[in-house]
Write a protein that holds these residues in place. Structure first.
Motif, PDB file in Angstrom:
ATOM      1  N   LYS A  90       0.824  -1.213   0.000  1.00 40.16           N
ATOM      2  CA  LYS A  90       0.000   0.000   0.000  1.00 40.16           C
ATOM      3  C   LYS A  90       0.855   1.259   0.000  1.00 40.16           C
ATOM      4  CE  LYS A  90      -4.164  -1.856   2.244  1.00 40.16           C
ATOM      5  NZ  LYS A  90      -5.044  -1.770   3.438  1.00 40.16           N
ATOM      6  N   ILE A  91       1.913   1.261   0.824  1.00 39.81           N
ATOM      7  CA  ILE A  91       2.807   2.411   0.881  1.00 39.81           C
ATOM      8  C   ILE A  91       3.478   2.633  -0.469  1.00 39.81           C
ATOM      9  CG2 ILE A  91       4.998   3.247   1.850  1.00 39.81           C
ATOM     10  CD1 ILE A  91       4.142   2.008   4.516  1.00 39.81           C
ATOM     11  N   HIS A  92       3.927   1.547  -1.082  1.00 39.63           N
ATOM     12  CA  HIS A  92       4.561   1.638  -2.398  1.00 39.63           C
ATOM     13  C   HIS A  92       3.606   2.222  -3.432  1.00 39.63           C
ATOM     14  CE1 HIS A  92       5.823   0.061  -6.367  1.00 39.63           C
ATOM     15  NE2 HIS A  92       7.036   0.296  -5.919  1.00 39.63           N
ATOM     16  N   ASN A  93       2.362   1.771  -3.405  1.00 40.23           N
ATOM     17  CA  ASN A  93       1.367   2.264  -4.368  1.00 40.23           C
ATOM     18  C   ASN A  93       1.033   3.740  -4.124  1.00 40.23           C
ATOM     19  OD1 ASN A  93       1.219  -0.241  -5.604  1.00 40.23           O
ATOM     20  ND2 ASN A  93      -0.531  -0.917  -4.400  1.00 40.23           N
ATOM     21  N   LEU A  94       0.937   4.125  -2.849  1.00 43.43           N
ATOM     22  CA  LEU A  94       0.631   5.520  -2.528  1.00 43.43           C
ATOM     23  C   LEU A  94       1.749   6.446  -2.997  1.00 43.43           C
ATOM     24  CD1 LEU A  94      -0.875   5.122   1.055  1.00 43.43           C
ATOM     25  CD2 LEU A  94      -2.048   6.106  -0.913  1.00 43.43           C
ATOM     26  N   LEU A  95       2.981   6.071  -2.709  1.00 43.02           N
ATOM     27  CA  LEU A  95       4.105   6.902  -3.119  1.00 43.02           C
ATOM     28  C   LEU A  95       4.259   6.915  -4.644  1.00 43.02           C
ATOM     29  CD1 LEU A  95       6.782   6.028  -0.398  1.00 43.02           C
ATOM     30  CD2 LEU A  95       5.154   7.926  -0.455  1.00 43.02           C
ATOM     31  N   SER A  96       3.990   5.782  -5.273  1.00 39.57           N
ATOM     32  CA  SER A  96       4.080   5.719  -6.734  1.00 39.57           C
ATOM     33  C   SER A  96       3.035   6.611  -7.398  1.00 39.57           C
ATOM     34  CB  SER A  96       3.911   4.276  -7.211  1.00 39.57           C
ATOM     35  OG  SER A  96       4.987   3.472  -6.775  1.00 39.57           O
ATOM     36  N   SER A  97       1.896   6.794  -6.721  1.00 43.40           N
ATOM     37  CA  SER A  97       0.840   7.642  -7.293  1.00 43.40           C
ATOM     38  C   SER A  97       1.273   9.106  -7.368  1.00 43.40           C
ATOM     39  CB  SER A  97      -0.439   7.532  -6.455  1.00 43.40           C
ATOM     40  OG  SER A  97      -0.276   8.134  -5.175  1.00 43.40           O
ATOM     41  N   MET A  98       2.348   9.456  -6.661  1.00 41.56           N
ATOM     42  CA  MET A  98       2.851  10.824  -6.680  1.00 41.56           C
ATOM     43  C   MET A  98       3.778  11.072  -7.866  1.00 41.56           C
ATOM     44  SD  MET A  98       3.718  10.936  -2.606  1.00 41.56           S
ATOM     45  CE  MET A  98       4.598  12.489  -2.670  1.00 41.56           C
ATOM     46  N   LYS A  99       4.212  10.031  -8.548  1.00 42.32           N
ATOM     47  CA  LYS A  99       5.182  10.182  -9.634  1.00 42.32           C
ATOM     48  C   LYS A  99       4.679  11.065 -10.774  1.00 42.32           C
ATOM     49  CE  LYS A  99       7.452   5.703  -8.869  1.00 42.32           C
ATOM     50  NZ  LYS A  99       7.680   4.362  -9.458  1.00 42.32           N
ATOM     51  N   PRO A 100       3.469  10.835 -11.303  1.00 46.31           N
ATOM     52  CA  PRO A 100       3.033  11.627 -12.471  1.00 46.31           C
ATOM     53  C   PRO A 100       3.051  13.134 -12.234  1.00 46.31           C
ATOM     54  CG  PRO A 100       1.609   9.725 -12.165  1.00 46.31           C
ATOM     55  CD  PRO A 100       2.487   9.787 -10.962  1.00 46.31           C
ATOM     56  N   ILE A 101       2.492  13.585 -11.096  1.00 45.10           N
ATOM     57  CA  ILE A 101       2.424  15.025 -10.841  1.00 45.10           C
ATOM     58  C   ILE A 101       3.821  15.601 -10.620  1.00 45.10           C
ATOM     59  CG2 ILE A 101       2.038  14.676  -8.360  1.00 45.10           C
ATOM     60  CD1 ILE A 101       0.675  17.552 -10.551  1.00 45.10           C
ATOM     61  N   LYS A 102       4.704  14.840 -10.001  1.00 46.59           N
ATOM     62  CA  LYS A 102       6.062  15.329  -9.770  1.00 46.59           C
ATOM     63  C   LYS A 102       6.865  15.371 -11.066  1.00 46.59           C
ATOM     64  CE  LYS A 102       6.491  14.384  -4.874  1.00 46.59           C
ATOM     65  NZ  LYS A 102       6.541  15.830  -4.536  1.00 46.59           N
ATOM     66  N   ILE A 103       6.684  14.378 -11.915  1.00 46.35           N
ATOM     67  CA  ILE A 103       7.367  14.378 -13.217  1.00 46.35           C
ATOM     68  C   ILE A 103       6.868  15.542 -14.069  1.00 46.35           C
ATOM     69  CG2 ILE A 103       7.621  13.123 -15.394  1.00 46.35           C
ATOM     70  CD1 ILE A 103       7.573  10.525 -13.763  1.00 46.35           C
ATOM     71  N   PHE A 104       5.550  15.749 -14.070  1.00 46.33           N
ATOM     72  CA  PHE A 104       4.975  16.863 -14.840  1.00 46.33           C
ATOM     73  C   PHE A 104       5.507  18.201 -14.325  1.00 46.33           C
ATOM     74  CE2 PHE A 104       1.656  20.124 -15.218  1.00 46.33           C
ATOM     75  CZ  PHE A 104       1.520  20.174 -16.604  1.00 46.33           C
ATOM     76  N   THR A 105       5.487  18.380 -13.002  1.00 46.83           N
ATOM     77  CA  THR A 105       5.981  19.625 -12.413  1.00 46.83           C
ATOM     78  C   THR A 105       7.451  19.828 -12.716  1.00 46.83           C
ATOM     79  OG1 THR A 105       4.376  19.389 -10.605  1.00 46.83           O
ATOM     80  CG2 THR A 105       6.186  20.930 -10.268  1.00 46.83           C
ATOM     81  N   LEU A 106       8.218  18.748 -12.647  1.00 44.05           N
ATOM     82  CA  LEU A 106       9.656  18.833 -12.931  1.00 44.05           C
ATOM     83  C   LEU A 106       9.915  19.244 -14.374  1.00 44.05           C
ATOM     84  CD1 LEU A 106      12.545  18.373 -11.897  1.00 44.05           C
ATOM     85  CD2 LEU A 106      12.330  15.988 -12.610  1.00 44.05           C
ATOM     86  N   LEU A 107       9.175  18.667 -15.306  1.00 43.34           N
ATOM     87  CA  LEU A 107       9.356  19.003 -16.723  1.00 43.34           C
ATOM     88  C   LEU A 107       8.990  20.459 -17.000  1.00 43.34           C
ATOM     89  CD1 LEU A 107       7.962  15.766 -18.428  1.00 43.34           C
ATOM     90  CD2 LEU A 107      10.354  16.464 -18.209  1.00 43.34           C
ATOM     91  N   ILE A 108       7.866  20.905 -16.424  1.00 48.18           N
ATOM     92  CA  ILE A 108       7.457  22.308 -16.590  1.00 48.18           C
ATOM     93  C   ILE A 108       8.503  23.231 -15.975  1.00 48.18           C
ATOM     94  CG2 ILE A 108       5.742  24.045 -15.959  1.00 48.18           C
ATOM     95  CD1 ILE A 108       4.809  22.139 -18.138  1.00 48.18           C
ATOM     96  N   GLY A 109       9.003  22.848 -14.808  1.00 45.37           N
ATOM     97  CA  GLY A 109      10.014  23.665 -14.134  1.00 45.37           C
ATOM     98  C   GLY A 109      11.307  23.757 -14.933  1.00 45.37           C
ATOM     99  N   ILE A 110      11.737  22.612 -15.482  1.00 45.44           N
ATOM    100  CA  ILE A 110      12.959  22.601 -16.291  1.00 45.44           C
ATOM    101  C   ILE A 110      12.776  23.481 -17.532  1.00 45.44           C
ATOM    102  CG2 ILE A 110      14.418  21.160 -17.765  1.00 45.44           C
ATOM    103  CD1 ILE A 110      14.000  18.900 -15.730  1.00 45.44           C
ATOM    104  N   LEU A 111      11.607  23.378 -18.167  1.00 47.55           N
ATOM    105  CA  LEU A 111      11.323  24.202 -19.340  1.00 47.55           C
ATOM    106  C   LEU A 111      11.326  25.689 -18.977  1.00 47.55           C
ATOM    107  CD1 LEU A 111      10.527  24.050 -22.363  1.00 47.55           C
ATOM    108  CD2 LEU A 111       8.129  24.046 -21.624  1.00 47.55           C
ATOM    109  N   TRP A 112      10.685  26.008 -17.852  1.00 45.03           N
ATOM    110  CA  TRP A 112      10.587  27.397 -17.408  1.00 45.03           C
ATOM    111  C   TRP A 112      11.968  27.967 -17.074  1.00 45.03           C
ATOM    112  CZ3 TRP A 112       6.961  31.138 -17.189  1.00 45.03           C
ATOM    113  CH2 TRP A 112       7.175  32.220 -16.331  1.00 45.03           C
ATOM    114  N   VAL A 113      12.735  27.207 -16.290  1.00 44.14           N
ATOM    115  CA  VAL A 113      14.078  27.666 -15.898  1.00 44.14           C
ATOM    116  C   VAL A 113      15.009  27.708 -17.106  1.00 44.14           C
ATOM    117  CG1 VAL A 113      16.126  27.091 -14.523  1.00 44.14           C
ATOM    118  CG2 VAL A 113      13.848  26.906 -13.514  1.00 44.14           C
ATOM    119  N   GLY A 114      14.867  26.727 -18.010  1.00 45.69           N
ATOM    120  CA  GLY A 114      15.722  26.703 -19.198  1.00 45.69           C
ATOM    121  C   GLY A 114      15.502  27.902 -20.088  1.00 45.69           C
TER     122      GLY A 114
END
Length: 216
Positions: A35-59
């Protein structure tokens, strides 16, 4: 049935109960880890999306600012340049936290002990609080990037008073949030308003599950 037989029967029953308890505890721990693994894994999409937007913005922002500093610094609006530089730098710092969080989440293993999972959850909690504090420090520069020298010459005192109130208010809110965004305030309404989302809720659920194992 004599006393010796009763003692043997009691011992056998006790051993079976202990064995059953151990098996039950192991099963609960296994289910909790999944359950813990699944809960933490559910955070991956939003963090990846935010990271990509952030990299684009900073770049893009970094390239644009670099060009201004190198080729047009004397003609550039210094208010805009300062505000944009602060914003890009703070966003860049936040990106390092997101990279760290993603690495931590991907390192979570369903077979590892609960203690290790708890340590990773704790580090994710701390880094989430820090990245939010840092991002809120950007608030004041959103009220200064459009300033220019002509404003100093042409705007009347009333307009500057309004502008000053806005900038000081945003600065106060940014500093207040920086010092008050901490886990001890998690039950307060303003805190829940900020952190009610896919980057915080699964983390809190995972933390509660890990704490239940300790109580068990």
């Amino acid at each position: 049935m004599n006393e010796l037989e009763l003692k043997k029967l009691w011992q056998v029953t006790n051993d079976k109960l202990e064995q059953s308890f151990v098996i039950q505890k192991e099963n609960i721990e296994d289910i909790t880890r999944v359950k813990i693994h699944n809960l933490l894994s559910s955070m991956k999409p939003i963090k990846i999306f935010t990271l990509l937007i952030g990299i684009l913005w900073v770049g893009i922002g970094g390239i644009a600012l670099g060009s201004i500093y190198l080729y047009a610094f004397s003609e550039a609006n210094k208010f805009f340049l300062f505000s944009a530089t602060v914003q890009v730098l703070l966003t860049g710092i936040a990106l390092f936290f997101y990279i760290y969080q993603l690495i931590t989440i991907y390192q979570v293993d369903m077979t590892e002990p609960i203690l290790k999972a708890q340590q990773k959850i704790a580090s994710l909690k701390i880094s989430t609080l820090w990245v939010t504090r840092i991002l809120f420090l950007q608030l004041p520069v959103w009220t200064t990037f459009y300033w220019n020298t002509s404003m100093l010459e042409n705007e009347n005192w009333f307009q500057w008073i309004v502008q000053g109130i806005a900038t000081l208010s945003f600065s106060f809110v940014a500093i207040w949030l920086f010092f008050n965004i901490k886990y001890e305030n998690k039950d307060k309404k303003w805190f829940q308003l900020i952190f009610n989302g896919k980057e915080w809720t699964p983390l809190m659920k995972a933390m509660k599950l890990s704490e239940q194992i300790d109580k068990y």
